[in-house]
Design a protein around this motif. Structure first.
Motif, mmCIF file in Angstrom:
data_model
loop_
_atom_site.group_PDB
_atom_site.id
_atom_site.type_symbol
_atom_site.label_atom_id
_atom_site.label_comp_id
_atom_site.label_asym_id
_atom_site.label_seq_id
_atom_site.Cartn_x
_atom_site.Cartn_y
_atom_site.Cartn_z
ATOM 1 N N GLY A 15 0.786 -1.110 -0.030
ATOM 2 C CA GLY A 15 0.087 -0.029 -0.127
ATOM 3 C C GLY A 15 0.700 1.537 -0.098
ATOM 4 O O GLY A 15 0.360 2.585 -0.060
ATOM 5 N N GLY A 16 2.129 0.938 0.139
ATOM 6 C CA GLY A 16 2.938 2.293 0.210
ATOM 7 C C GLY A 16 3.296 2.909 -1.059
ATOM 8 O O GLY A 16 2.938 2.385 -2.143
ATOM 9 N N SER A 17 4.224 3.913 -0.851
ATOM 10 C CA SER A 17 4.624 4.525 -2.163
ATOM 11 C C SER A 17 6.309 4.518 -2.236
ATOM 12 O O SER A 17 6.806 4.658 -1.349
ATOM 13 C CB SER A 17 4.225 5.925 -2.521
ATOM 14 O OG SER A 17 2.731 6.071 -2.357
ATOM 15 N N LEU A 18 6.709 4.576 -3.671
ATOM 16 C CA LEU A 18 8.222 4.832 -3.777
ATOM 17 C C LEU A 18 8.385 5.603 -5.001
ATOM 18 O O LEU A 18 7.113 5.447 -5.978
ATOM 19 C CB LEU A 18 9.082 3.723 -3.886
ATOM 20 C CG LEU A 18 9.392 2.896 -2.686
ATOM 21 C CD1 LEU A 18 10.292 1.587 -3.152
ATOM 22 C CD2 LEU A 18 10.416 3.615 -1.834
ATOM 23 N N ARG A 19 9.228 6.666 -5.056
ATOM 24 C CA ARG A 19 9.584 7.382 -6.268
ATOM 25 C C ARG A 19 11.125 6.890 -6.853
ATOM 26 O O ARG A 19 12.086 7.054 -6.167
ATOM 27 C CB ARG A 19 9.524 8.674 -6.176
ATOM 28 C CG ARG A 19 9.593 9.751 -7.411
ATOM 29 C CD ARG A 19 9.820 10.992 -7.200
ATOM 30 N NE ARG A 19 9.408 11.916 -8.534
ATOM 31 C CZ ARG A 19 10.114 13.044 -8.616
ATOM 32 N NH1 ARG A 19 11.055 13.526 -7.632
ATOM 33 N NH2 ARG A 19 9.759 13.854 -9.699
ATOM 34 N N LEU A 80 9.871 7.441 -12.022
ATOM 35 C CA LEU A 80 8.522 6.500 -11.713
ATOM 36 C C LEU A 80 7.983 6.625 -10.467
ATOM 37 O O LEU A 80 8.466 6.231 -9.423
ATOM 38 C CB LEU A 80 8.985 4.910 -12.002
ATOM 39 C CG LEU A 80 7.726 4.183 -12.214
ATOM 40 C CD1 LEU A 80 6.836 4.424 -13.284
ATOM 41 C CD2 LEU A 80 8.405 2.717 -12.109
ATOM 42 N N GLN A 81 6.819 7.111 -10.452
ATOM 43 C CA GLN A 81 6.138 7.240 -9.121
ATOM 44 C C GLN A 81 5.137 6.189 -8.914
ATOM 45 O O GLN A 81 4.491 5.857 -9.765
ATOM 46 C CB GLN A 81 5.333 8.649 -8.929
ATOM 47 C CG GLN A 81 4.407 8.774 -7.809
ATOM 48 C CD GLN A 81 5.209 8.801 -6.491
ATOM 49 O OE1 GLN A 81 6.104 9.542 -6.428
ATOM 50 N NE2 GLN A 81 4.827 8.216 -5.633
ATOM 51 N N MET A 82 5.320 5.285 -7.833
ATOM 52 C CA MET A 82 4.652 3.994 -7.771
ATOM 53 C C MET A 82 3.840 4.260 -6.203
ATOM 54 O O MET A 82 4.547 4.406 -5.383
ATOM 55 C CB MET A 82 5.707 2.860 -7.447
ATOM 56 C CG MET A 82 6.684 2.686 -8.559
ATOM 57 S SD MET A 82 7.734 1.444 -8.561
ATOM 58 C CE MET A 82 8.885 1.745 -7.133
ATOM 59 N N ASN A 83 2.626 4.129 -6.639
ATOM 60 C CA ASN A 83 1.651 4.054 -5.544
ATOM 61 C C ASN A 83 0.989 2.798 -5.456
ATOM 62 O O ASN A 83 1.069 2.056 -6.332
ATOM 63 C CB ASN A 83 0.738 5.351 -5.466
ATOM 64 C CG ASN A 83 1.402 6.588 -5.536
ATOM 65 O OD1 ASN A 83 2.301 7.009 -5.041
ATOM 66 N ND2 ASN A 83 0.922 7.514 -6.543
ATOM 67 N N GLY A 84 0.441 2.405 -4.040
ATOM 68 C CA GLY A 84 -0.582 1.222 -4.105
ATOM 69 C C GLY A 84 0.391 0.020 -4.253
ATOM 70 O O GLY A 84 -0.165 -0.831 -5.010
#
Length: 123
Positions: A15-19, A80-84
């Motif tokens: 559920g977290g995010s990374l960029r 690359l923004q990664m959510n969920g």
């Protein structure tokens, strides 16, 4: 010498995010398509997303609506923004760029890969 340097991977909970970021350097005349690929253990490398120099984007079905690719042409950098994030997103992520290199009066077309950055999604 042309190179791509990635940053931003790491461990994140579901559920977290990374960029992720990827910066290109070298004798760059222009960069056409930039992309992100990933390779999970025991699986083939697959395209995650790519973006043309004009900003047209393309996503794998598995990441549509969760990931966003972008680029800064002035900085020769893509993101690359990664959510969920889910455990199924765990993989080594590689950036890729199709580059026109200029050396003196000569031009050449090259495909360049980054070294990869590990993204682990786990609780």
């Amino acid at each position: 010498q042309l190179q791509l340097v990635e940053s931003g991977g790491g461990l994140v909970q579901p559920g977290g995010s990374l960029r992720l970021s990827c910066a290109a350097s070298g004798n760059i005349f222009m960069i056409n398509t930039m992309g992100w690929y990933r390779q999970a253990p025991g699986k083939q490398r697959e395209l995650v997303a790519d973006i043309t120099s004009g900003g047209t984007t393309n996503y794998a079905d598995s990441v549509k609506g969760r990931f966003t690719i972008s680029r800064d042409n002035a900085k020769n950098t893509e993101y690359l923004q990664m959510n969920g994030l889910t455990p199924e997103d765990t993989a080594v992520y590689y950036c890729n760029a199709k580059v026109i290199e200029k050396t003196g009066l000569r031009y050449g077309s090259l495909e360049v890969w980054g070294q990869g950055t590990l993204v682990t999604v786990s609780s």
